[in-house]
Design an enzyme around this catalytic site. Structure first.
Site, PDB file in Angstrom:
ATOM      1  N   LYS A 202       0.886  -1.041  -0.141  1.00 53.88           N
ATOM      2  CA  LYS A 202       0.123   0.102  -0.182  1.00 53.88           C
ATOM      3  C   LYS A 202       0.763   1.243   0.012  1.00 53.88           C
ATOM      4  O   LYS A 202       0.563   2.065  -0.639  1.00 53.88           O
ATOM      5  CB  LYS A 202      -0.963  -0.147   1.245  1.00 53.88           C
ATOM      6  N   GLU A 208      10.931  -4.764   3.554  1.00 50.31           N
ATOM      7  CA  GLU A 208      11.013  -6.123   3.216  1.00 50.31           C
ATOM      8  C   GLU A 208      10.324  -6.554   1.740  1.00 50.31           C
ATOM      9  O   GLU A 208      11.102  -7.247   1.232  1.00 50.31           O
ATOM     10  CB  GLU A 208      10.048  -7.139   4.294  1.00 50.31           C
ATOM     11  N   GLY A 263      -4.143  -1.705   5.754  1.00 45.12           N
ATOM     12  CA  GLY A 263      -3.597  -2.806   4.891  1.00 45.12           C
ATOM     13  C   GLY A 263      -4.295  -4.152   5.520  1.00 45.12           C
ATOM     14  O   GLY A 263      -4.619  -4.851   4.612  1.00 45.12           O
ATOM     15  N   ARG A 264      -4.604  -4.245   6.715  1.00 46.77           N
ATOM     16  CA  ARG A 264      -5.285  -5.482   7.282  1.00 46.77           C
ATOM     17  C   ARG A 264      -6.676  -5.669   6.744  1.00 46.77           C
ATOM     18  O   ARG A 264      -7.158  -6.656   7.210  1.00 46.77           O
ATOM     19  CB  ARG A 264      -5.037  -5.578   8.838  1.00 46.77           C
ATOM     20  N   GLU A 349      -3.497  -5.527  15.553  1.00 44.67           N
ATOM     21  CA  GLU A 349      -3.012  -4.286  15.035  1.00 44.67           C
ATOM     22  C   GLU A 349      -4.051  -3.197  15.130  1.00 44.67           C
ATOM     23  O   GLU A 349      -3.780  -1.923  15.270  1.00 44.67           O
ATOM     24  CB  GLU A 349      -2.476  -4.463  13.682  1.00 44.67           C
ATOM     25  N   HIS A 380      -3.407 -31.973  20.695  1.00 47.23           N
ATOM     26  CA  HIS A 380      -2.274 -32.855  21.021  1.00 47.23           C
ATOM     27  C   HIS A 380      -1.136 -32.119  21.593  1.00 47.23           C
ATOM     28  O   HIS A 380       0.309 -32.457  21.576  1.00 47.23           O
ATOM     29  CB  HIS A 380      -1.916 -33.765  20.022  1.00 47.23           C
ATOM     30  N   LYS A 508      10.561   0.220  12.972  1.00 52.50           N
ATOM     31  CA  LYS A 508      11.014   0.373  11.303  1.00 52.50           C
ATOM     32  C   LYS A 508      12.221   1.599  11.459  1.00 52.50           C
ATOM     33  O   LYS A 508      13.265   1.306  10.786  1.00 52.50           O
ATOM     34  CB  LYS A 508       9.690   0.906  10.731  1.00 52.50           C
TER      35      LYS A 508
END
Ligand code: F6P
Length: 542
Positions: A202, A208, A263-264, A349, A380, A508
């Site tokens: 965005k 990254e 973004g999310r 977030e 388990h 960041k």
């Protein structure tokens, strides 16, 4: 969250905090029916919660006290509710039908949304029918989708969840981590001539994603492509057209998104392009339709029958009255195994905040720790703590009723495990009950009593069971929108801005200065621990 809201829940908490749910079930044969609601293909059984009729009514009136109706209308109509970034919040517009109208800055954004959808549809069809080709004239066989956070999790988990709908001729690979093991592993098995890269960011500023994109570009050139061939292989999704163009992306290859999409919350936008490539445009459109169905349900259904409102208010009940720190998601579905990680970003977030919308510090609990994993595997592993640990973790069990396979007995076992877990968490087993069972098996009284102290199960542990009619594109869209709205409702009650994420920024910035230090261009004095780490790294990695 006002003191009035907390005060209104207090008497119900005082009444119920030491009541065992087992007793509530014994007292009222209609409990399961009373606390089960259906909508959009879901059946939500929330009867295994520490509530009675009065407490439920108090939870619903809490939503009213928080002005949820008005706040919801504000969000859907483009009100600037993300105040710290001065933005509207309109992911719901991305799944609105063509004939609807949502005005932002005097313009109906639905037109832009549907223009972008048409661009996605044409592009996807061209890739699928082979008219879009790579630099040597071959049709594409593989897609690398590069992005991180909201530009990765949604497309990845949806593509994974809808595997039965996959287009056979195309494989979509996701890369997020800057750890080169990820991208090099993916690149190693691909042919550059037939590989398309979709870079999703965005902001077009995420370290990254930029690095992974550069690595993919270098790989393409190293495989024999020329610089001018890059435009045939690299597409980008971003709201920062200027930066994308500056990076070298051909403007025709940029799919737009907008600053009013967080973004999310963005898988409904062109960020969902890898989904459409993986399962076809028609199925992508069905995801949007499912999300829209949930929007209609959320906006128009009375709160007491409203799935996101019920799930959200129950979450507040546990967080603010019972002090629960975490909430666990347990999809009993291998294909939904990524869903807890998706909701983890969505929820943490959004509501991991400690300042309210009036800029005041918050002194009550807000968003919980969200985690989870697929059933039955978790049984388990971590379910032990859920059953006998001394922290109570409310759970959502999610089960698609109709599987995408024909192995009936497998599916019966899966469902049986899911239901039995909710039962065991709720009922538990007392020391006396366990002791009697052990004695009946021949153990001495004393040994039975000692062992029973370890085997006893406290029970009274809350869970929702969310049954999905099927794991189809439409219903998956509705599931994602259900959790989005749950998070929104909780944000309204806690009075936080659920749509910014300032907490990720400092890391960041510091990351950049540490990188400078690692590369021998240190500009800032670091604390002694960080400096020591940098020095160790530099002496080991030359
Ligand atoms: O799409 P972008 O701008 O690359 O951001 C990726 C992710 O990074 C975050 O900003 C967090 O760092 C998320 O909110 C976002 O989804």
């Amino acid at each position: 969250m006002s003191q009035t809201i907390l005060d209104s829940l207090q008497p119900h908490y005082a009444r119920l905090k030491s009541v065992h749910m087992k007793d509530l079930f014994e007292q009222d044969a209609s409990r399961a029916r009373l606390f089960t609601k259906k909508a959009c293909g879901f059946t939500l059984d929330f009867s295994k919660n520490n509530i009675d009729k009065d407490a439920f009514e108090a939870l619903i009136s809490m939503a009213n006290q928080a002005n949820l109706k008005e706040k919801t209308a504000q969000m859907f109509s483009g009100g600037v509710i993300n105040t710290t970034e001065d933005r509207a919040v309109l992911h719901t517009a991305l799944r609105s039908p063509k004939n609807s109208e949502v005005m932002v800055d005097g313009q109906n954004i639905i037109e832009d949304v549907h223009n972008a959808l048409s661009k996605i549809e044409s592009f996807v069809n061209e890739v699928h029918n082979g008219t879009r080709k790579g630099y040597t004239g071959k049709a594409f066989t593989d897609v690398i989708a590069i992005g991180i956070g909201g530009s990765f999790l949604g497309p990845k988990i949806v593509t994974e969840a809808l595997k039965p709908y996959k287009v056979k001729s195309l494989n979509v690979h996701f890369v997020a981590n800057v750890d080169a093991h990820h991208i090099t592993d993916v690149l190693a098995k691909l042919n550059a001539e037939t590989t398309l890269v979709i870079m999703s960011s965005k902001s077009f500023g995420t370290q990254e994603t930029l690095k992974n994109t550069e690595t993919a570009r270098d790989w393409l050139l190293a495989q024999g492509a020329k610089f001018e061939d890059i435009s045939k292989h690299f597409m980008c999704v971003s709201s920062n057209i200027a930066k994308a163009t500056e990076f070298g992306i051909n403007p025709d290859n940029i799919f737009p998104m907008w600053d009013w999409v967080g973004g999310r919350y963005s898988l409904w936008s062109a960020i969902g392009l890898p989904i459409a490539l993986a399962i076809g445009y028609k199925n992508f459109a069905d995801i949007l339709a499912g999300g829209h169905d949930m929007d209609v349900h959320f906006q128009s259904t009375p709160f007491e029958d409203n799935l996101p409102v019920i799930m959200a208010t129950l979450g507040v009940w546990y967080r603010n009255m019972f002090g629960s720190q975490a909430h666990v998601l347990l999809p009993y579905s291998h294909y939904l195994r990524g869903f807890p990680a998706y909701v983890q970003q969505l929820d943490m977030e959004s509501n991991g905040k400690s300042t309210d919308t009036k800029n005041q510090p918050i002194d009550y609990a807000t968003g919980p720790i969200i985690w989870g994993g697929e059933g039955t595997n978790g049984q388990h592993a971590f379910h032990q703590l859920m059953h006998q640990g001394n922290t109570v973790i409310p759970a959502d069990f999610i089960l698609p009723i109709k599987p995408n396979h024909s192995e009936v007995e497998h599916h019966q076992m899966l469902a049986a495990n899911c239901f039995a877990q909710t039962q065991a968490l709720m009922q538990g087993e007392t020391v006396e009950e366990v002791t009697q069972k052990l004695i009946a098996k021949g153990m001495s009284d004393n040994d039975a009593k000692s062992l029973a102290t370890h085997k006893r199960m406290p029970g009274n542990r809350p869970s929702n069971t969310l049954l999905m009619a099927e794991l189809s594109p439409k219903q998956l869209g509705a599931l994602v929108a259900l959790y989005e709205h749950k998070v929104f409702v909780q944000g309204v009650i806690w009075d936080v801005n659920s749509f910014d994420q300032w907490g990720v920024e400092l890391g960041k910035v510091l990351g950049e200065s540490v990188l400078n230090a690692l590369q021998g261009q240190q500009t800032e004095t670091l604390d002694s621990s960080t400096q020591q780490l940098v020095d160790s790294f530099r002496s080991a990695v030359k």
